[in-house]
Write a protein that holds these residues in place. Structure first.
Motif, mmCIF file in Angstrom:
data_model
loop_
_atom_site.group_PDB
_atom_site.id
_atom_site.type_symbol
_atom_site.label_atom_id
_atom_site.label_comp_id
_atom_site.label_asym_id
_atom_site.label_seq_id
_atom_site.Cartn_x
_atom_site.Cartn_y
_atom_site.Cartn_z
ATOM 1 N N ILE A 180 63.751 59.899 -5.558
ATOM 2 C CA ILE A 180 65.197 59.967 -5.403
ATOM 3 C C ILE A 180 65.802 58.852 -6.232
ATOM 4 C CG2 ILE A 180 67.127 59.839 -3.795
ATOM 5 C CD1 ILE A 180 65.274 60.872 -1.647
ATOM 6 N N VAL A 181 66.782 59.210 -7.063
ATOM 7 C CA VAL A 181 67.434 58.249 -7.940
ATOM 8 C C VAL A 181 68.920 58.209 -7.585
ATOM 9 C CG1 VAL A 181 67.958 57.613 -10.333
ATOM 10 C CG2 VAL A 181 65.800 58.804 -9.787
ATOM 11 N N ARG A 182 69.402 57.013 -7.298
ATOM 12 C CA ARG A 182 70.844 56.865 -7.150
ATOM 13 C C ARG A 182 71.430 56.810 -8.567
ATOM 14 N NH1 ARG A 182 74.385 51.869 -4.753
ATOM 15 N NH2 ARG A 182 76.396 52.813 -5.281
ATOM 16 N N HIS A 183 72.509 57.516 -8.804
ATOM 17 C CA HIS A 183 73.107 57.525 -10.140
ATOM 18 C C HIS A 183 73.344 56.094 -10.624
ATOM 19 C CE1 HIS A 183 77.105 56.278 -8.813
ATOM 20 N NE2 HIS A 183 76.966 57.123 -7.802
ATOM 21 N N ILE B 219 62.329 65.335 -8.540
ATOM 22 C CA ILE B 219 63.183 64.155 -8.683
ATOM 23 C C ILE B 219 64.625 64.623 -8.478
ATOM 24 C CG2 ILE B 219 63.306 64.355 -11.205
ATOM 25 C CD1 ILE B 219 63.301 61.221 -11.269
ATOM 26 N N ILE B 220 65.343 63.894 -7.628
ATOM 27 C CA ILE B 220 66.713 64.260 -7.276
ATOM 28 C C ILE B 220 67.639 63.082 -7.571
ATOM 29 C CG2 ILE B 220 68.267 64.901 -5.390
ATOM 30 C CD1 ILE B 220 65.932 66.399 -4.108
ATOM 31 N N PHE B 221 68.775 63.384 -8.198
ATOM 32 C CA PHE B 221 69.779 62.389 -8.558
ATOM 33 C C PHE B 221 70.987 62.607 -7.669
ATOM 34 C CE2 PHE B 221 67.046 63.370 -12.045
ATOM 35 C CZ PHE B 221 66.743 62.143 -12.606
ATOM 36 N N ILE C 116 63.481 55.566 -5.522
ATOM 37 C CA ILE C 116 62.619 55.512 -4.345
ATOM 38 C C ILE C 116 61.669 56.701 -4.416
ATOM 39 C CG2 ILE C 116 62.502 55.510 -1.817
ATOM 40 C CD1 ILE C 116 64.075 53.115 -2.996
ATOM 41 N N GLY C 117 60.388 56.446 -4.219
ATOM 42 C CA GLY C 117 59.389 57.510 -4.182
ATOM 43 C C GLY C 117 58.830 57.637 -2.781
ATOM 44 N N ILE C 118 58.755 58.860 -2.290
ATOM 45 C CA ILE C 118 58.207 59.120 -0.959
ATOM 46 C C ILE C 118 57.173 60.235 -1.088
ATOM 47 C CG2 ILE C 118 58.684 59.821 1.423
ATOM 48 C CD1 ILE C 118 61.577 58.823 1.011
ATOM 49 N N GLN C 119 56.006 59.999 -0.508
ATOM 50 C CA GLN C 119 54.937 60.994 -0.545
ATOM 51 C C GLN C 119 54.754 61.568 0.862
ATOM 52 O OE1 GLN C 119 50.807 59.761 -1.651
ATOM 53 N NE2 GLN C 119 51.379 60.877 -3.511
ATOM 54 N N PHE C 120 54.656 62.875 0.912
ATOM 55 C CA PHE C 120 54.496 63.586 2.179
ATOM 56 C C PHE C 120 53.131 64.265 2.201
ATOM 57 C CE2 PHE C 120 59.015 63.587 1.076
ATOM 58 C CZ PHE C 120 59.587 63.055 2.231
ATOM 59 N N GLN C 121 52.478 64.258 3.331
ATOM 60 C CA GLN C 121 51.178 64.910 3.471
ATOM 61 C C GLN C 121 51.311 66.420 3.682
ATOM 62 O OE1 GLN C 121 48.207 63.466 2.896
ATOM 63 N NE2 GLN C 121 49.439 61.703 2.314
ATOM 64 N N ASP C 122 52.519 66.894 3.843
ATOM 65 C CA ASP C 122 52.774 68.298 4.153
ATOM 66 C C ASP C 122 52.475 69.215 2.956
ATOM 67 O OD1 ASP C 122 54.302 67.852 6.856
ATOM 68 O OD2 ASP C 122 55.191 66.466 5.406
ATOM 69 N N LYS C 123 52.111 70.470 3.249
ATOM 70 C CA LYS C 123 51.883 71.484 2.222
ATOM 71 C C LYS C 123 53.189 72.138 1.794
ATOM 72 C CE LYS C 123 47.245 73.111 3.362
ATOM 73 N NZ LYS C 123 46.471 74.301 3.766
ATOM 74 N N HIS C 124 54.148 72.182 2.696
ATOM 75 C CA HIS C 124 55.402 72.892 2.453
ATOM 76 C C HIS C 124 56.584 71.927 2.539
ATOM 77 C CE1 HIS C 124 53.065 76.561 2.885
ATOM 78 N NE2 HIS C 124 52.608 76.096 4.036
ATOM 79 N N TRP C 125 57.481 72.032 1.563
ATOM 80 C CA TRP C 125 58.663 71.178 1.550
ATOM 81 C C TRP C 125 59.476 71.352 2.830
ATOM 82 C CZ3 TRP C 125 59.205 67.262 -1.641
ATOM 83 C CH2 TRP C 125 58.608 67.293 -2.906
ATOM 84 N N LYS C 126 59.547 72.566 3.345
ATOM 85 C CA LYS C 126 60.363 72.822 4.541
ATOM 86 C C LYS C 126 59.844 72.059 5.763
ATOM 87 C CE LYS C 126 57.828 76.855 5.971
ATOM 88 N NZ LYS C 126 57.773 78.048 6.671
ATOM 89 N N ASP C 127 58.592 71.611 5.721
ATOM 90 C CA ASP C 127 57.985 70.930 6.861
ATOM 91 C C ASP C 127 58.048 69.405 6.787
ATOM 92 O OD1 ASP C 127 57.265 73.418 7.899
ATOM 93 O OD2 ASP C 127 55.297 73.383 6.901
ATOM 94 N N VAL C 128 58.543 68.840 5.678
ATOM 95 C CA VAL C 128 58.491 67.380 5.546
ATOM 96 C C VAL C 128 59.322 66.706 6.646
ATOM 97 C CG1 VAL C 128 58.020 67.434 3.067
ATOM 98 C CG2 VAL C 128 60.369 67.185 3.841
ATOM 99 N N LYS C 129 58.712 65.662 7.207
ATOM 100 C CA LYS C 129 59.394 64.902 8.264
ATOM 101 C C LYS C 129 59.373 63.408 7.954
ATOM 102 C CE LYS C 129 58.521 68.233 11.932
ATOM 103 N NZ LYS C 129 57.920 69.246 11.075
ATOM 104 N N LYS C 130 58.211 62.820 7.990
ATOM 105 C CA LYS C 130 58.091 61.390 7.723
ATOM 106 C C LYS C 130 57.010 61.215 6.677
ATOM 107 C CE LYS C 130 59.490 57.263 9.119
ATOM 108 N NZ LYS C 130 60.868 56.844 9.005
#
Length: 162
Positions: A6-9, A106-108, A135-149
């Motif tokens: 995630i990138v802040r403009h 990557i999201i701006f 900020i980079g965050i790694q999720f152990q989830d297989k599906h984006w819809k399931d990401v939590k922490k």
């Protein structure tokens, strides 16, 4: 596993009177920081599978500079009017709606939404993400819809690279 950056403009200008907030351009220092951070990031990580930006001029300009340094086709940059929001609601919806074919994205976006998101989904408290902070965050989830922490794997700010 899914990885989100995630990138802040970058720093925008308040010098222009009579234009809507969504149209505010980057300052010269913001352009410099966007080049600085995108060149750094391009040397540190594999190119994310998808680039998504708020439709605000300042976020789009930041994203275009990152596209250049990652050699990501500008035609592939996804513009989202919904990300022009200062809460994390649309950021969460955008992430959870990502195609599972992308292992990274990557999201701006903008200030308050990013701060709330990285503290809710990352594991390191961050008081404030400055302009052009990544900020980079790694999720152990297989599906984006399931990401939590997830695990915060990167906190990079321009002041540490000047």
């Amino acid at each position: 596993m899914k990885t989100l950056f995630i990138v802040r403009h970058a720093k925008s200008s308040w010098d222009y009177k009579g234009i809507d907030d969504i149209d505010r351009p980057l300052k010269k220092s913001g352009i410099k920081d966007a080049y600085l951070m995108s060149k750094f990031l391009a040397g540190e990580i594999e190119r994310p599978g998808i680039f998504i930006s708020s439709s605000a001029n300042r976020a789009l300009h930041t994203a275009l500079i990152f596209c250049e340094n990652f050699q990501y086709p500008i035609s592939g940059l996804v513009k989202s009017r919904q990300l022009y929001s200062f809460s994390d609601g649309y950021l969460v919806k955008t992430v959870k709606a990502l195609d599972d074919g992308y292992s990274s994205a990557i999201i701006f976006s903008h200030d308050h939404g990013i701060n709330t998101f990285v503290n809710k989904f990352g594991d390191i408290p961050i008081a404030h993400v400055p302009t052009c902070g990544v900020i980079g965050i790694q999720f152990q989830d297989k599906h984006w819809k399931d990401v939590k922490k997830g695990k915060t794997i990167m906190t990079e700010f321009p002041k540490n690279h000047r």
